[in-house]
Motif scaffolding. Structure first.
Motif, PDB file in Angstrom:
ATOM      1  N   HIS A   1       7.338   2.839  -5.930  1.00 47.52           N
ATOM      2  CA  HIS A   1       8.587   3.231  -5.354  1.00 47.52           C
ATOM      3  C   HIS A   1       8.404   3.010  -3.744  1.00 47.52           C
ATOM      4  N   VAL A   2       7.223   3.103  -3.312  1.00 46.26           N
ATOM      5  CA  VAL A   2       6.953   3.291  -1.893  1.00 46.26           C
ATOM      6  C   VAL A   2       7.220   1.664  -1.289  1.00 46.26           C
ATOM      7  N   LYS A   3       6.582   0.787  -2.193  1.00 49.53           N
ATOM      8  CA  LYS A   3       6.776  -0.738  -1.706  1.00 49.53           C
ATOM      9  C   LYS A   3       8.133  -1.029  -1.665  1.00 49.53           C
ATOM     10  N   ALA A   4       8.777  -0.844  -2.654  1.00 49.93           N
ATOM     11  CA  ALA A   4      10.274  -1.063  -2.915  1.00 49.93           C
ATOM     12  C   ALA A   4      11.075  -0.263  -1.482  1.00 49.93           C
ATOM     13  N   VAL A   5      10.850   0.956  -1.345  1.00 48.85           N
ATOM     14  CA  VAL A   5      11.677   1.402  -0.069  1.00 48.85           C
ATOM     15  C   VAL A   5      11.134   0.830   1.240  1.00 48.85           C
ATOM     16  N   HIS A   6      10.010   0.397   1.201  1.00 50.93           N
ATOM     17  CA  HIS A   6       9.380  -0.359   2.419  1.00 50.93           C
ATOM     18  C   HIS A   6      10.242  -1.661   2.700  1.00 50.93           C
ATOM     19  N   TYR A   7      10.430  -2.339   1.460  1.00 51.53           N
ATOM     20  CA  TYR A   7      11.138  -3.616   1.414  1.00 51.53           C
ATOM     21  C   TYR A   7      12.744  -3.386   1.830  1.00 51.53           C
ATOM     22  N   PHE A   8      13.444  -2.359   1.069  1.00 56.11           N
ATOM     23  CA  PHE A   8      14.724  -1.979   1.342  1.00 56.11           C
ATOM     24  C   PHE A   8      14.896  -1.572   2.818  1.00 56.11           C
ATOM     25  N   ARG A   9      13.769  -0.830   3.511  1.00 54.13           N
ATOM     26  CA  ARG A   9      14.231  -0.412   4.850  1.00 54.13           C
ATOM     27  C   ARG A   9      14.230  -1.660   5.696  1.00 54.13           C
ATOM     28  N   LEU A  10      13.227  -2.641   5.347  1.00 55.58           N
ATOM     29  CA  LEU A  10      12.937  -3.785   6.376  1.00 55.58           C
ATOM     30  C   LEU A  10      14.128  -4.681   6.221  1.00 55.58           C
ATOM     31  N   ALA A  11      14.856  -4.815   4.994  1.00 57.42           N
ATOM     32  CA  ALA A  11      15.912  -5.760   4.816  1.00 57.42           C
ATOM     33  C   ALA A  11      17.097  -4.853   5.679  1.00 57.42           C
ATOM     34  N   ALA A  12      17.229  -3.662   5.419  1.00 55.53           N
ATOM     35  CA  ALA A  12      18.500  -2.722   6.075  1.00 55.53           C
ATOM     36  C   ALA A  12      18.247  -2.802   7.432  1.00 55.53           C
ATOM     37  N   ASP A  13      17.217  -2.966   8.259  1.00 56.91           N
ATOM     38  CA  ASP A  13      16.844  -2.862   9.617  1.00 56.91           C
ATOM     39  C   ASP A  13      17.059  -4.240  10.115  1.00 56.91           C
ATOM     40  N   GLN A  14      17.256  -5.169   9.298  1.00 56.72           N
ATOM     41  CA  GLN A  14      17.505  -6.570   9.709  1.00 56.72           C
ATOM     42  C   GLN A  14      19.096  -6.810   9.565  1.00 56.72           C
ATOM     43  N   GLY A  15      19.801  -5.881   9.214  1.00 54.69           N
ATOM     44  CA  GLY A  15      21.178  -6.042   8.861  1.00 54.69           C
ATOM     45  C   GLY A  15      21.607  -6.600   7.445  1.00 54.69           C
ATOM     46  N   ASN A  16      20.596  -6.683   6.520  1.00 56.96           N
ATOM     47  CA  ASN A  16      21.059  -7.160   5.269  1.00 56.96           C
ATOM     48  C   ASN A  16      22.025  -5.972   4.546  1.00 56.96           C
ATOM     49  N   ALA A  17      23.048  -6.124   3.970  1.00 63.60           N
ATOM     50  CA  ALA A  17      23.906  -5.261   3.290  1.00 63.60           C
ATOM     51  C   ALA A  17      23.169  -4.913   1.898  1.00 63.60           C
ATOM     52  N   ARG A  18      22.772  -5.516   1.329  1.00 62.77           N
ATOM     53  CA  ARG A  18      22.208  -5.222  -0.113  1.00 62.77           C
ATOM     54  C   ARG A  18      20.692  -4.328   0.348  1.00 62.77           C
ATOM     55  N   GLY A  19      20.076  -4.732   1.372  1.00 60.93           N
ATOM     56  CA  GLY A  19      18.719  -3.574   1.693  1.00 60.93           C
ATOM     57  C   GLY A  19      19.531  -2.259   2.168  1.00 60.93           C
ATOM     58  N   GLN A  20      20.472  -2.527   3.119  1.00 58.41           N
ATOM     59  CA  GLN A  20      20.892  -1.006   3.497  1.00 58.41           C
ATOM     60  C   GLN A  20      21.481  -0.320   2.202  1.00 58.41           C
ATOM     61  N   TYR A  21      22.045  -0.823   1.388  1.00 54.51           N
ATOM     62  CA  TYR A  21      22.583  -0.036   0.280  1.00 54.51           C
ATOM     63  C   TYR A  21      21.477   0.327  -0.371  1.00 54.51           C
ATOM     64  N   GLY A  22      20.421  -0.472  -0.775  1.00 54.25           N
ATOM     65  CA  GLY A  22      19.204  -0.214  -1.492  1.00 54.25           C
ATOM     66  C   GLY A  22      18.383   1.253  -0.720  1.00 54.25           C
ATOM     67  N   TYR A  23      18.367   1.081   0.451  1.00 55.13           N
ATOM     68  CA  TYR A  23      17.766   1.988   1.160  1.00 55.13           C
ATOM     69  C   TYR A  23      18.584   3.235   1.219  1.00 55.13           C
TER      70      TYR A  23
END
Length: 162
Positions: free
Chosen positions: A1-23
């Motif tokens: 889970h930790v790796k997935a959370v890390h990548y969701f957060r990276l995508a979220a902080d770059q403005g990616n809607a899927r990453g924001q939703y996942g995080y």
């Protein structure tokens, strides 16, 4: 889970809607991070404002139930409407249910809400709205994100979260 959370957060902080939703989902359910509904609401809003229908649905539920932000029925209905207009069945079903329960939806908009409910009922047997348990028993049909998505969608439809 930790790796997935890390990548969701990276995508979220770059403005990616899927990453924001996942995080936001991780924050909502405490998957790999401490549960934080206030922060989840913030990330749902970021994704929802980019037109991400599942995030709009979850944000609507947060508004309707006062989770992570102040309770605001009108905003909850508004975000469900955004998702329903994209044919997102859980929001269509939530709006239809509110109409049936006469949950403060203006009668001038009844025809539109009735159409949303009818569309949602026709779509209730799609793979995205099957109960989580039946999807988990399927081979590889469900990913962790889709399972979390269903929990939010189930909540929108008034069913208990699994």
């Amino acid at each position: 889970h930790v790796k997935a959370v890390h990548y969701f957060r990276l995508a979220a902080d770059q403005g990616n809607a899927r990453g924001q939703y996942g995080y936001a989902q991780c924050l909502t359910f405490g998957d790999g991070v401490p549960r934080d509904l206030n922060e989840a609401a913030r990330y749902y809003r970021l994704a929802a404002d980019q037109g991400h229908a599942p995030a709009q649905c979850c944000l609507a539920q947060y508004y309707l139930h006062g989770q992570g932000l102040s309770k605001d029925h009108d905003e909850g209905v508004r975000y469900h409407r955004f998702a329903a207009d994209q044919n997102f069945a859980p929001s269509q079903l939530a709006l239809g249910s509110m109409l049936i329960d006469d949950d403060h939806i203006p009668h001038s908009r009844m025809h539109t809400k009735g159409q949303s409910f009818s569309r949602a009922l026709r779509r209730t047997r799609t793979p995205t709205t099957r109960p989580i348990a039946s999807r988990r028993s399927s081979s590889s049909a469900a990913t962790p994100t889709s399972a979390r998505s269903s929990r939010c969608a189930a909540s929108a439809a008034g069913r208990p979260k699994g």
